[in-house]
Write a protein that holds these residues in place. Sequence first.
Motif, PDB file in Angstrom:
ATOM      1  N   PRO A 180      15.714  -1.027  11.403  1.00 32.79           N
ATOM      2  CA  PRO A 180      14.773  -0.018  10.903  1.00 32.79           C
ATOM      3  C   PRO A 180      14.569  -0.150   9.392  1.00 32.79           C
ATOM      4  O   PRO A 180      15.490  -0.514   8.657  1.00 32.79           O
ATOM      5  N   VAL A 181      13.370   0.149   8.947  1.00 26.63           N
ATOM      6  CA  VAL A 181      13.048   0.120   7.518  1.00 26.63           C
ATOM      7  C   VAL A 181      13.269   1.525   6.969  1.00 26.63           C
ATOM      8  O   VAL A 181      12.718   2.492   7.474  1.00 26.63           O
ATOM      9  N   ARG A 182      14.094   1.633   5.958  1.00 26.76           N
ATOM     10  CA  ARG A 182      14.395   2.934   5.357  1.00 26.76           C
ATOM     11  C   ARG A 182      13.599   3.158   4.063  1.00 26.76           C
ATOM     12  O   ARG A 182      13.200   4.261   3.763  1.00 26.76           O
ATOM     13  N   GLU A 183      13.426   2.098   3.291  1.00 23.40           N
ATOM     14  CA  GLU A 183      12.654   2.168   2.047  1.00 23.40           C
ATOM     15  C   GLU A 183      11.671   1.008   2.048  1.00 23.40           C
ATOM     16  O   GLU A 183      12.017  -0.095   2.461  1.00 23.40           O
ATOM     17  N   TRP A 184      10.469   1.283   1.576  1.00 22.76           N
ATOM     18  CA  TRP A 184       9.447   0.247   1.595  1.00 22.76           C
ATOM     19  C   TRP A 184       8.479   0.443   0.449  1.00 22.76           C
ATOM     20  O   TRP A 184       8.366   1.534  -0.096  1.00 22.76           O
ATOM     21  N   ARG A 185       7.809  -0.626   0.105  1.00 23.82           N
ATOM     22  CA  ARG A 185       6.724  -0.648  -0.885  1.00 23.82           C
ATOM     23  C   ARG A 185       5.782  -1.760  -0.517  1.00 23.82           C
ATOM     24  O   ARG A 185       6.210  -2.806  -0.063  1.00 23.82           O
ATOM     25  N   TRP A 186       4.513  -1.525  -0.717  1.00 23.16           N
ATOM     26  CA  TRP A 186       3.581  -2.634  -0.553  1.00 23.16           C
ATOM     27  C   TRP A 186       3.446  -3.326  -1.903  1.00 23.16           C
ATOM     28  O   TRP A 186       3.881  -2.822  -2.939  1.00 23.16           O
ATOM     29  N   ASP A 187       2.831  -4.488  -1.886  1.00 24.20           N
ATOM     30  CA  ASP A 187       2.571  -5.245  -3.102  1.00 24.20           C
ATOM     31  C   ASP A 187       1.064  -5.379  -3.253  1.00 24.20           C
ATOM     32  O   ASP A 187       0.418  -6.146  -2.544  1.00 24.20           O
ATOM     33  N   SER A 188       0.504  -4.591  -4.163  1.00 27.13           N
ATOM     34  CA  SER A 188      -0.953  -4.603  -4.367  1.00 27.13           C
ATOM     35  C   SER A 188      -1.392  -5.594  -5.445  1.00 27.13           C
ATOM     36  O   SER A 188      -2.563  -5.648  -5.798  1.00 27.13           O
ATOM     37  N   SER A 189      -0.453  -6.388  -5.944  1.00 30.42           N
ATOM     38  CA  SER A 189      -0.772  -7.364  -6.989  1.00 30.42           C
ATOM     39  C   SER A 189      -1.859  -8.312  -6.533  1.00 30.42           C
ATOM     40  O   SER A 189      -1.960  -8.656  -5.347  1.00 30.42           O
ATOM     41  N   VAL A 190      -2.653  -8.752  -7.494  1.00 28.75           N
ATOM     42  CA  VAL A 190      -3.705  -9.731  -7.215  1.00 28.75           C
ATOM     43  C   VAL A 190      -3.049 -11.037  -6.803  1.00 28.75           C
ATOM     44  O   VAL A 190      -2.102 -11.494  -7.430  1.00 28.75           O
ATOM     45  N   ARG A 191      -3.547 -11.607  -5.722  1.00 26.81           N
ATOM     46  CA  ARG A 191      -3.047 -12.909  -5.249  1.00 26.81           C
ATOM     47  C   ARG A 191      -3.871 -14.011  -5.904  1.00 26.81           C
ATOM     48  O   ARG A 191      -5.071 -13.904  -6.045  1.00 26.81           O
ATOM     49  N   SER A 192      -3.202 -15.093  -6.259  1.00 23.38           N
ATOM     50  CA  SER A 192      -3.963 -16.208  -6.865  1.00 23.38           C
ATOM     51  C   SER A 192      -4.297 -17.250  -5.839  1.00 23.38           C
ATOM     52  O   SER A 192      -3.972 -17.229  -4.733  1.00 23.38           O
TER      53      SER A 192
END
Length: 192
Positions: A180-192
């Motif tokens: 199970p995932v308890r803590e998460w964040r997406w990565d909105s950084s620009v991809r090169s």
Amino acid sequence: MRAHDVEAVTDEMVRTLRGHADLDWSAPAGDLSWSCRDTAVHVADDLLVYAAQLAAEAENDYVSFDVAVPPDAGPDDILRVVDAGGALLASAVRTAHPGARGWHPNGVADPGGFAAMGVVEVLLHTHDIARGLGIGFSMPDDTCRTVLTRLFPDVPAEPGNAAATLLWATGRGPLDGREPVREWRWDSSVRS
């Protein structure tokens, strides 16, 4: 992700939830501590803030304003604000030049990144609200796969299972063979 993706999921959220004003919108939205009502207001706020970030090309911090919905606003009134927020974000994405950038705590994003963030907010919180209200909602697998690719590049989506993978990646459900995932964040950084 593109402007039409934001429009499509926003339209689906409004279509799914409109007409359920008689249900208990003060109930928790799924496993969140927010009520269904507060979660819908949060979605409206995010869509409007993302539109402002992109339109202003604010690369160092949030544009300083608050979205306020009157306390006596009912669910259908709030859904109108969500609908407006989706339209404004879609417009900002559609009209932004490809080099436009805006700040987000999870990474400075380009127009596609802001579209993806708006889409994931709408999808996940429609899921949460629908659970809280006891109504059905299915997330489109292709859209979930695109969101995973853009915002969760380290989370592979299994074919036909992207919706379950997105729910798992955001701590909202189990996924066979994974902890199970308890803590998460997406990565909105620009991809090169």
